[in-house]
Design an enzyme around this catalytic site. Structure first.
Site, mmCIF file in Angstrom:
data_model
loop_
_atom_site.group_PDB
_atom_site.id
_atom_site.type_symbol
_atom_site.label_atom_id
_atom_site.label_comp_id
_atom_site.label_asym_id
_atom_site.label_seq_id
_atom_site.Cartn_x
_atom_site.Cartn_y
_atom_site.Cartn_z
ATOM 1 N N THR A 42 -1.612 8.403 6.017
ATOM 2 C CA THR A 42 -0.891 7.958 7.627
ATOM 3 C C THR A 42 -0.773 9.473 8.132
ATOM 4 O OG1 THR A 42 1.066 7.503 8.875
ATOM 5 C CG2 THR A 42 0.967 7.795 6.697
ATOM 6 N N ASP A 43 -0.663 9.422 9.504
ATOM 7 C CA ASP A 43 -0.341 10.756 10.117
ATOM 8 C C ASP A 43 0.938 11.196 9.761
ATOM 9 O OD1 ASP A 43 0.621 8.904 11.848
ATOM 10 O OD2 ASP A 43 -0.558 9.465 13.640
ATOM 11 N N GLU A 44 1.844 10.441 9.005
ATOM 12 C CA GLU A 44 3.588 9.983 9.522
ATOM 13 C C GLU A 44 3.693 11.190 8.607
ATOM 14 O OE1 GLU A 44 5.910 7.173 9.451
ATOM 15 O OE2 GLU A 44 4.383 6.156 10.738
ATOM 16 N N PHE B 24 -6.175 0.601 0.566
ATOM 17 C CA PHE B 24 -4.498 -0.380 1.590
ATOM 18 C C PHE B 24 -3.333 -0.267 0.904
ATOM 19 C CE2 PHE B 24 -8.967 -1.446 2.983
ATOM 20 C CZ PHE B 24 -9.464 -0.681 4.539
ATOM 21 N N LYS C 84 4.787 8.034 0.769
ATOM 22 C CA LYS C 84 2.667 8.014 1.217
ATOM 23 C C LYS C 84 2.737 9.872 1.338
ATOM 24 C CE LYS C 84 0.285 5.695 2.999
ATOM 25 N NZ LYS C 84 -0.409 4.580 2.353
ATOM 26 N N TYR D 157 9.365 6.225 4.499
ATOM 27 C CA TYR D 157 7.876 4.984 4.234
ATOM 28 C C TYR D 157 6.949 6.562 3.966
ATOM 29 C CZ TYR D 157 3.653 4.260 6.386
ATOM 30 O OH TYR D 157 1.945 3.857 6.451
ATOM 31 N N THR E 173 2.774 -9.859 -0.437
ATOM 32 C CA THR E 173 4.317 -9.819 -0.506
ATOM 33 C C THR E 173 4.536 -9.941 1.502
ATOM 34 O OG1 THR E 173 3.812 -7.672 1.095
ATOM 35 C CG2 THR E 173 4.034 -7.804 -1.381
HETATM 36 P P1 NAD Z 1 0.028 -3.962 5.826
HETATM 37 O O1 NAD Z 1 1.669 -3.641 5.707
HETATM 38 O O2 NAD Z 1 0.453 -5.028 6.490
HETATM 39 O O3 NAD Z 1 -0.432 -4.305 4.485
HETATM 40 C C1 NAD Z 1 0.369 -4.043 3.217
HETATM 41 C C2 NAD Z 1 -0.303 -5.068 2.305
HETATM 42 O O4 NAD Z 1 -0.273 -4.569 0.874
HETATM 43 C C3 NAD Z 1 -0.084 -6.632 2.304
HETATM 44 O O5 NAD Z 1 -1.197 -7.578 1.778
HETATM 45 C C4 NAD Z 1 0.128 -6.599 0.963
HETATM 46 O O6 NAD Z 1 0.564 -8.078 0.169
HETATM 47 C C5 NAD Z 1 -0.326 -5.947 0.316
HETATM 48 N N1 NAD Z 1 0.532 -5.252 -1.135
HETATM 49 C C6 NAD Z 1 1.563 -4.312 -0.572
HETATM 50 N N2 NAD Z 1 2.116 -3.859 -1.864
HETATM 51 C C7 NAD Z 1 1.029 -4.189 -2.979
HETATM 52 C C8 NAD Z 1 0.846 -4.626 -4.497
HETATM 53 N N3 NAD Z 1 2.095 -3.794 -5.261
HETATM 54 N N4 NAD Z 1 -0.090 -4.961 -4.795
HETATM 55 C C9 NAD Z 1 -0.693 -4.661 -4.256
HETATM 56 N N5 NAD Z 1 -0.901 -5.286 -2.798
HETATM 57 C C10 NAD Z 1 0.290 -5.108 -2.200
HETATM 58 O O7 NAD Z 1 0.322 -2.078 5.974
HETATM 59 P P2 NAD Z 1 -1.624 -1.793 7.163
HETATM 60 O O8 NAD Z 1 -0.527 -1.973 8.306
HETATM 61 O O9 NAD Z 1 -2.364 -3.327 6.966
HETATM 62 O O10 NAD Z 1 -1.728 -0.828 6.304
HETATM 63 C C11 NAD Z 1 -2.252 -0.883 5.445
HETATM 64 C C12 NAD Z 1 -2.474 0.901 4.745
HETATM 65 O O11 NAD Z 1 -2.408 1.557 6.100
HETATM 66 C C13 NAD Z 1 -1.609 1.380 4.014
HETATM 67 O O12 NAD Z 1 -1.185 2.176 3.307
HETATM 68 C C14 NAD Z 1 -0.861 1.897 5.374
HETATM 69 O O13 NAD Z 1 0.693 3.651 4.635
HETATM 70 C C15 NAD Z 1 -1.835 2.774 6.223
HETATM 71 N N6 NAD Z 1 -1.533 2.784 7.888
HETATM 72 C C16 NAD Z 1 -1.268 1.871 8.657
HETATM 73 C C17 NAD Z 1 -0.893 2.189 9.499
HETATM 74 C C18 NAD Z 1 -0.566 1.222 10.317
HETATM 75 O O14 NAD Z 1 -0.427 1.376 12.321
HETATM 76 N N7 NAD Z 1 -0.668 0.363 9.922
HETATM 77 C C19 NAD Z 1 -1.681 3.442 10.299
HETATM 78 C C20 NAD Z 1 -2.121 4.472 9.396
HETATM 79 C C21 NAD Z 1 -1.859 4.695 7.879
HETATM 80 O O1 DAU Z 2 1.149 6.644 13.140
HETATM 81 C C1 DAU Z 2 1.007 5.207 11.349
HETATM 82 C C2 DAU Z 2 2.745 4.555 11.391
HETATM 83 O O2 DAU Z 2 2.177 4.292 12.415
HETATM 84 C C3 DAU Z 2 1.613 3.990 10.363
HETATM 85 O O3 DAU Z 2 1.791 4.583 8.902
HETATM 86 C C4 DAU Z 2 2.974 2.554 9.197
HETATM 87 O O4 DAU Z 2 2.575 2.070 8.691
HETATM 88 C C5 DAU Z 2 3.269 1.866 10.957
HETATM 89 O O5 DAU Z 2 3.930 0.677 10.858
HETATM 90 C C6 DAU Z 2 3.423 3.065 12.321
HETATM 91 O O6 DAU Z 2 5.176 2.999 11.969
HETATM 92 P P1 DAU Z 2 5.943 3.366 13.418
HETATM 93 O O7 DAU Z 2 7.208 3.734 13.053
HETATM 94 O O8 DAU Z 2 4.578 4.438 14.381
HETATM 95 O O9 DAU Z 2 5.675 2.268 14.749
HETATM 96 P P2 DAU Z 2 6.181 1.382 14.305
HETATM 97 O O10 DAU Z 2 5.529 -0.540 15.364
HETATM 98 O O11 DAU Z 2 7.600 0.006 13.468
HETATM 99 O O12 DAU Z 2 7.152 1.666 15.722
HETATM 100 C C7 DAU Z 2 6.423 1.958 17.119
HETATM 101 C C8 DAU Z 2 7.046 3.272 17.690
HETATM 102 O O13 DAU Z 2 7.804 2.332 18.308
HETATM 103 C C9 DAU Z 2 7.984 4.301 17.478
HETATM 104 O O14 DAU Z 2 8.860 5.387 18.035
HETATM 105 C C10 DAU Z 2 9.325 2.843 17.162
HETATM 106 C C11 DAU Z 2 9.444 2.187 18.108
HETATM 107 N N1 DAU Z 2 9.829 0.887 18.346
HETATM 108 C C12 DAU Z 2 9.195 0.076 16.869
HETATM 109 C C13 DAU Z 2 9.863 -1.108 17.393
HETATM 110 C C14 DAU Z 2 9.519 -2.407 15.890
HETATM 111 C C15 DAU Z 2 10.596 0.302 19.157
HETATM 112 O O15 DAU Z 2 10.787 1.323 19.697
HETATM 113 N N2 DAU Z 2 10.869 -1.095 19.155
HETATM 114 C C16 DAU Z 2 10.664 -1.984 18.304
HETATM 115 O O16 DAU Z 2 11.102 -2.862 18.283
#
Ligand code: NAD
Ligand code: DAU
Length: 352
Positions: free
Chosen positions: A133-135, A80, A163, A159, A35
């Site tokens: 996720t913690d969310e 993931f 999850k 979201y 994606t």
């Molecule tokens: P990301 O959005 O960077 O990557 C998601 C990946 O999944 C992409 O490579 C995308 O192409 C692939 N994907 C999406 N839909 C798909 C499908 N239908 N089939 C196969 N592949 C698909 O996400 P991330 O930040 O790397 O998060 C990975 C995992 O960790 C997620 O499950 C997310 O909920 C969880 N998570 C993320 C965070 C964070 O801070 N980023 C924190 C806690 C948990």
């Molecule tokens: O807690 C884990 C989660 O953290 C994961 O499950 C999600 O996949 C990941 O995207 C992340 O979610 P958040 O919403 O916390 O992350 P984001 O980086 O989008 O935003 C972090 C914080 O910053 C949130 O309080 C919103 C704020 N923010 C974000 C953006 C993009 C801003 O103030 N300005 C911005 O432009």
């Protein structure tokens, strides 16, 4: 021995591929739909390495997943793949339900069929590790104790609701069918290959590009930051020693208000790549409308994984954020590929 990883071209998944292939000879089959969030450029280092088998495809494509499980016979699935951006889920939740809920269901069913067909000895060792996720726990008040694994789910965004739904499916597949599942709940990750739609990479990118640094609302929302390589080592540890049916919280012990995070980035950039006009990057900070339903505070109590699996994060926020900024400064070509969309053209050429 083989692992099937889903979403391994995304931010955390690609960091996990680097982590795993850097310390193991085990083959890793990487199923990713590519994606907008998936980027094969994240994995360029492994293009010619036979241990990394990339497959472009959807976790919801049951025939494809059945085929991969049959052909590669992995000892574990590490899941993931997800739609991961809260703001996108608010604008359009459909893909979140499709991938995070329906896709996880299809993947679980395929994994269950595979697991049931294994010989007894292999069946016992099989694992389905679900990355959550913690969310899903909702939002904390300023004085509440951090989330433990027994905290009730109170998801607040499309979201986090999607999850939470997937977490419930994974739990039920263990309880009903005896599937050997593990679930992890992680706090906010940051580090290399983070897509610049999320706060930290967006701020680094916008600062260098001379653009506004958008702060939602009052900027006092709190997140618990974890360096992505620490998340990867925790997942490897849970896979190795986690007790099936259990959930593990993974956090960085790094609670910070967003505004403090943004000021820290600005301050470090002032030192590491000063603005041409000599002014402070913090002057680019701009307050914008708040995110609807914005969760005020997340904080992870990560004592269970420390007590039971002897895992603790290696990085503090101070060391991790410095490494992260240095990585972005050294990988401006990656950033411009992503922000210009060039990485998508490559996907179109290769996969049509
Ligand atoms: P990301 O959005 O960077 O990557 C998601 C990946 O999944 C992409 O490579 C995308 O192409 C692939 N994907 C999406 N839909 C798909 C499908 N239908 N089939 C196969 N592949 C698909 O996400 P991330 O930040 O790397 O998060 C990975 C995992 O960790 C997620 O499950 C997310 O909920 C969880 N998570 C993320 C965070 C964070 O801070 N980023 C924190 C806690 C948990
Ligand atoms: O807690 C884990 C989660 O953290 C994961 O499950 C999600 O996949 C990941 O995207 C992340 O979610 P958040 O919403 O916390 O992350 P984001 O980086 O989008 O935003 C972090 C914080 O910053 C949130 O309080 C919103 C704020 N923010 C974000 C953006 C993009 C801003 O103030 N300005 C911005 O432009």
């Amino acid at each position: 021995m083989t692992l099937l990883v889903t979403g391994g071209a995304g931010f955390i998944g690609s960091n996990f591929v680097h982590h795993w292939l850097g310390q193991s000879d085990e083959t890793l089959v990487n199923l990713d739909a590519l994606t907008y969030a998936g980027n094969l450029g994240n994995l360029a280092r492994w293009t010619r390495d036979a241990r990394h088998v990339f497959v472009k495809g959807d976790i919801g494509d049951r025939a494809l997943v059945d085929h991969l499980l049959h052909a590669h016979r992995p000892r574990a699935v590490i899941h993931f793949a997800a739609e991961s951006h809260v703001d996108r889920s608010i604008h359009g939740p459909t893909d979140f339900i499709q991938t995070n809920v329906v896709g996880t269901f299809q993947l679980l069913e395929a994994a269950r069929a595979h697991w049931m067909g294994l010989a007894d000895s292999d069946r016992q060792g099989f694992r389905f590790l679900h990355v959550s996720t913690d969310e899903v726990y909702g939002s904390l008040s300023p004085t509440e104790a951090p989330f433990t694994e027994t905290r009730a789910f109170e998801p607040n965004s499309p979201y986090s609701a999607s999850k939470a739904a997937s977490d419930h499916l994974v739990r039920a597949w263990h309880h009903t069918y005896g599937m050997p599942v593990l679930t992890t709940h992680c706090s906010n990750n940051y580090g290399p290959y983070h897509f610049p739609e999320k706060l930290i990479p967006l701020v680094i990118h916008n600062a260098l590009a001379g653009k506004p640094l958008p702060i939602y609302g009052d900027g006092q929302q709190i997140r618990d930051w974890l360096y992505v390589q620490d998340h990867c080592s925790a997942i490897a540890r849970v896979l190795q020693a986690g007790v099936t049916g259990q959930t593990y919280n993974i956090g960085g012990w790094n609670e910070k208000p967003n505004l403090e995070v943004v000021h820290t980035i600005c301050h470090l950039l002032d030192q590491m790549r000063p603005r041409n006009d000599g002014r402070a990057y913090a002057e680019q900070i701009t307050y914008v409308a708040d995110r609807p339903g914005h969760d005020r505070r997340y904080a992870i109590d990560a004592r269970k994984i420390e007590r039971e699996l002897a895992w603790r994060p290696a990085e503090s926020f101070e060391t991790g954020i410095r490494k992260t900024i240095a990585w972005y400064l050294d990988h401006q070509d990656w950033v411009s590929d992503v922000t210009s969309g060039a990485y998508r053209q490559w996907v179109d050429q290769h996969y049509g």
